[in-house]
Each structure stands twice: as C-alpha cells, then as structure tokens.
Design a protein around this motif. Structure first.
Motif, PDB file in Angstrom:
ATOM      1  N   MET A   1       3.725   0.770  10.234  1.00  0.00           N
ATOM      2  CA  MET A   1       4.911   1.458   9.804  1.00  0.00           C
ATOM      3  C   MET A   1       5.346   0.859   8.460  1.00  0.00           C
ATOM      4  O   MET A   1       5.264  -0.338   8.242  1.00  0.00           O
ATOM      5  CB  MET A   1       6.014   1.284  10.856  1.00  0.00           C
ATOM      6  CG  MET A   1       7.272   1.997  10.492  1.00  0.00           C
ATOM      7  SD  MET A   1       8.481   2.058  11.818  1.00  0.00           S
ATOM      8  CE  MET A   1       9.281   0.498  11.603  1.00  0.00           C
ATOM      9  N   ARG A   2       5.785   1.755   7.602  1.00  0.00           N
ATOM     10  CA  ARG A   2       6.239   1.300   6.297  1.00  0.00           C
ATOM     11  C   ARG A   2       7.520   2.038   5.938  1.00  0.00           C
ATOM     12  O   ARG A   2       7.590   3.253   6.035  1.00  0.00           O
ATOM     13  CB  ARG A   2       5.153   1.599   5.260  1.00  0.00           C
ATOM     14  CG  ARG A   2       5.449   0.982   3.906  1.00  0.00           C
ATOM     15  CD  ARG A   2       4.345   1.275   2.933  1.00  0.00           C
ATOM     16  NE  ARG A   2       4.576   2.645   2.435  1.00  0.00           N
ATOM     17  CZ  ARG A   2       3.687   3.362   1.773  1.00  0.00           C
ATOM     18  NH1 ARG A   2       2.495   2.873   1.550  1.00  0.00           N
ATOM     19  NH2 ARG A   2       3.972   4.561   1.346  1.00  0.00           N
ATOM     20  N   SER A   3       8.551   1.302   5.535  1.00  0.00           N
ATOM     21  CA  SER A   3       9.818   1.907   5.117  1.00  0.00           C
ATOM     22  C   SER A   3      10.142   1.484   3.706  1.00  0.00           C
ATOM     23  O   SER A   3       9.912   0.330   3.324  1.00  0.00           O
ATOM     24  CB  SER A   3      10.971   1.450   6.024  1.00  0.00           C
ATOM     25  OG  SER A   3      10.934   2.106   7.237  1.00  0.00           O
ATOM     26  N   THR A   9      10.609   6.579   5.969  1.00  0.00           N
ATOM     27  CA  THR A   9       9.701   5.764   6.773  1.00  0.00           C
ATOM     28  C   THR A   9       8.405   6.514   6.983  1.00  0.00           C
ATOM     29  O   THR A   9       8.407   7.715   7.261  1.00  0.00           O
ATOM     30  CB  THR A   9      10.344   5.443   8.140  1.00  0.00           C
ATOM     31  OG1 THR A   9      11.561   4.741   7.907  1.00  0.00           O
ATOM     32  CG2 THR A   9       9.426   4.600   9.002  1.00  0.00           C
ATOM     33  N   ARG A  10       7.326   5.807   6.887  1.00  0.00           N
ATOM     34  CA  ARG A  10       6.005   6.385   7.121  1.00  0.00           C
ATOM     35  C   ARG A  10       5.409   5.688   8.339  1.00  0.00           C
ATOM     36  O   ARG A  10       5.349   4.468   8.399  1.00  0.00           O
ATOM     37  CB  ARG A  10       5.124   6.142   5.918  1.00  0.00           C
ATOM     38  CG  ARG A  10       3.738   6.675   6.088  1.00  0.00           C
ATOM     39  CD  ARG A  10       2.902   6.216   4.931  1.00  0.00           C
ATOM     40  NE  ARG A  10       2.017   7.268   4.517  1.00  0.00           N
ATOM     41  CZ  ARG A  10       1.178   7.174   3.540  1.00  0.00           C
ATOM     42  NH1 ARG A  10       1.147   6.076   2.815  1.00  0.00           N
ATOM     43  NH2 ARG A  10       0.377   8.156   3.241  1.00  0.00           N
ATOM     44  N   ILE A  11       5.005   6.487   9.316  1.00  0.00           N
ATOM     45  CA  ILE A  11       4.409   5.956  10.541  1.00  0.00           C
ATOM     46  C   ILE A  11       3.026   6.569  10.681  1.00  0.00           C
ATOM     47  O   ILE A  11       2.855   7.781  10.575  1.00  0.00           O
ATOM     48  CB  ILE A  11       5.259   6.331  11.767  1.00  0.00           C
ATOM     49  CG1 ILE A  11       6.649   5.710  11.643  1.00  0.00           C
ATOM     50  CG2 ILE A  11       4.578   5.875  13.048  1.00  0.00           C
ATOM     51  CD1 ILE A  11       7.607   6.147  12.716  1.00  0.00           C
ATOM     52  N   ILE A  12       2.061   5.731  10.938  1.00  0.00           N
ATOM     53  CA  ILE A  12       0.691   6.202  11.156  1.00  0.00           C
ATOM     54  C   ILE A  12       0.305   5.841  12.587  1.00  0.00           C
ATOM     55  O   ILE A  12       0.426   4.694  13.003  1.00  0.00           O
ATOM     56  CB  ILE A  12      -0.292   5.546  10.168  1.00  0.00           C
ATOM     57  CG1 ILE A  12       0.098   5.918   8.737  1.00  0.00           C
ATOM     58  CG2 ILE A  12      -1.726   5.965  10.484  1.00  0.00           C
ATOM     59  CD1 ILE A  12      -0.687   5.186   7.685  1.00  0.00           C
ATOM     60  N   LEU A  13      -0.130   6.829  13.327  1.00  0.00           N
ATOM     61  CA  LEU A  13      -0.562   6.617  14.707  1.00  0.00           C
ATOM     62  C   LEU A  13      -2.067   6.779  14.792  1.00  0.00           C
ATOM     63  O   LEU A  13      -2.621   7.754  14.273  1.00  0.00           O
ATOM     64  CB  LEU A  13       0.091   7.632  15.645  1.00  0.00           C
ATOM     65  CG  LEU A  13       1.594   7.589  15.786  1.00  0.00           C
ATOM     66  CD1 LEU A  13       2.067   8.735  16.665  1.00  0.00           C
ATOM     67  CD2 LEU A  13       2.026   6.266  16.392  1.00  0.00           C
ATOM     68  N   HIS A  14      -2.718   5.875  15.467  1.00  0.00           N
ATOM     69  CA  HIS A  14      -4.144   5.973  15.741  1.00  0.00           C
ATOM     70  C   HIS A  14      -4.292   6.198  17.235  1.00  0.00           C
ATOM     71  O   HIS A  14      -3.996   5.316  18.038  1.00  0.00           O
ATOM     72  CB  HIS A  14      -4.881   4.694  15.315  1.00  0.00           C
ATOM     73  CG  HIS A  14      -4.819   4.455  13.846  1.00  0.00           C
ATOM     74  ND1 HIS A  14      -5.684   5.059  12.965  1.00  0.00           N
ATOM     75  CD2 HIS A  14      -3.973   3.715  13.091  1.00  0.00           C
ATOM     76  CE1 HIS A  14      -5.388   4.675  11.733  1.00  0.00           C
ATOM     77  NE2 HIS A  14      -4.343   3.857  11.793  1.00  0.00           N
TER      78      HIS A  14
END
Length: 164
Positions: A1-3, A9-14
């Motif tokens: 997660m990056r804010s 906010t950017r959330i990446i789910l794998h």
C-alpha cells in the motif's frame, strides 16, 4: 500500500489463481438433470428476476440443470411473454420486484390464467416466506444452493406431472 498527500492511496492485491471450475462449468459437471416432461433442452423455465446479477447466476444454475431459460424483468413482462406465445414449463420468480406486481401476485394471476403451470418463488426476505407459506406457494429462500434449487423444481414438477 502506498499513500501520498493530495494523490490518494494505492493498494495492490495479489490473489491466488482459482483452483476450482467457474460456476457455470461446476454446475454442469455436478448437477443431474431433473426428470420432467419433454426431451432435455426442451424444458423451459421463465425466470422472473429484476436484478441482473441474480438473474445471471440463477440462469446458469437452471441451464446446468438442463433447462432452457427465458428471462422477464418484472411480473407484467412475464405475463406479456406468456400471452405472446412464449411457452414455459415452469415459472421461477423473485417475490419482491418493481412494476407494481409481486411474485406472489404473479403466482395468483398465473393460477387464474394458466392453471397447472408450476410456479416456484424465491425471496431473501422473511415476509415473502410467511406470505408464500400462508398461500401454499413453494418458496425457496435466498441464498439457495444448487441442490436446494433442484429439489424445489423437482417438487414443483412432481406436483404437476400428468398421471400415467
């Protein structure tokens, strides 16, 4: 997660790859066909459901059980289809729908217009269960499993099979 301030906010789910069959394939692979009059593929259900996602899932389940499915988005639309020559061996309808007519009212009208046409209602609301029970209608509670759907349809057809 990056804010970041002023950017959000950017959330990446794998997520892991699914190891099971998609729903439609699983339904077809696991579901035995219900024994009803007419050759397989000629058994027709009129699905009356206003919610697109629910209709798609129910349609996949019904097709997996060996039915040809036609959809109406409201009770008045279902009645119009039947009056315009679209045949159905059973009507599978939600109880709560737009258009000024509920699934229970649709079942009453079908009993008047087309006696002997089986109707199975479905609802996620307890009031629908109580109302359906009071009138002796078959009501399948949402969410339902494939085996519950199959049993409800088999019971509806069993009550309407011609005597031999």
């Amino acid at each position: 997660m990056r804010s970041r301030l002023w950017e959000g906010t950017r959330i990446i789910l794998h997520l892991p790859r699914a190891s099971s069959l998609p729903l439609a394939a699983a339904v077809e692979a696991s579901a035995p066909a219900i024994q009803v009059p007419g050759p397989k593929g000629e058994r027709r259900i009129l699905l009356v459901e206003d919610n697109d996602e629910v209709a798609e899932l129910a349609g996949q389940m019904l097709e997996g059980l060996g039915f040809t499915v036609r959809r109406a988005e409201s009770a008045p639309s279902a009645l119009a289809q039947l009056e315009n020559g679209h045949a159905a061996d059973l009507v599978f309808s939600d109880v709560v729908m737009p258009g000024g007519m509920s699934g229970i009212e649709l079942a009453r009208e079908l009993a008047r217009r087309r006696p002997g046409l089986p109707v199975v209602l479905t609802s996620g609301f307890s009031d629908g269960q109580r109302d359906g029970d009071a009138e002796g209608l078959r009501l399948l509670r949402k969410p339902y499993r494939l085996d519950e759907l199959e049993a409800a349809l088999a019971a509806a057809f069993g009550a309407h099979l011609p005597s031999s």
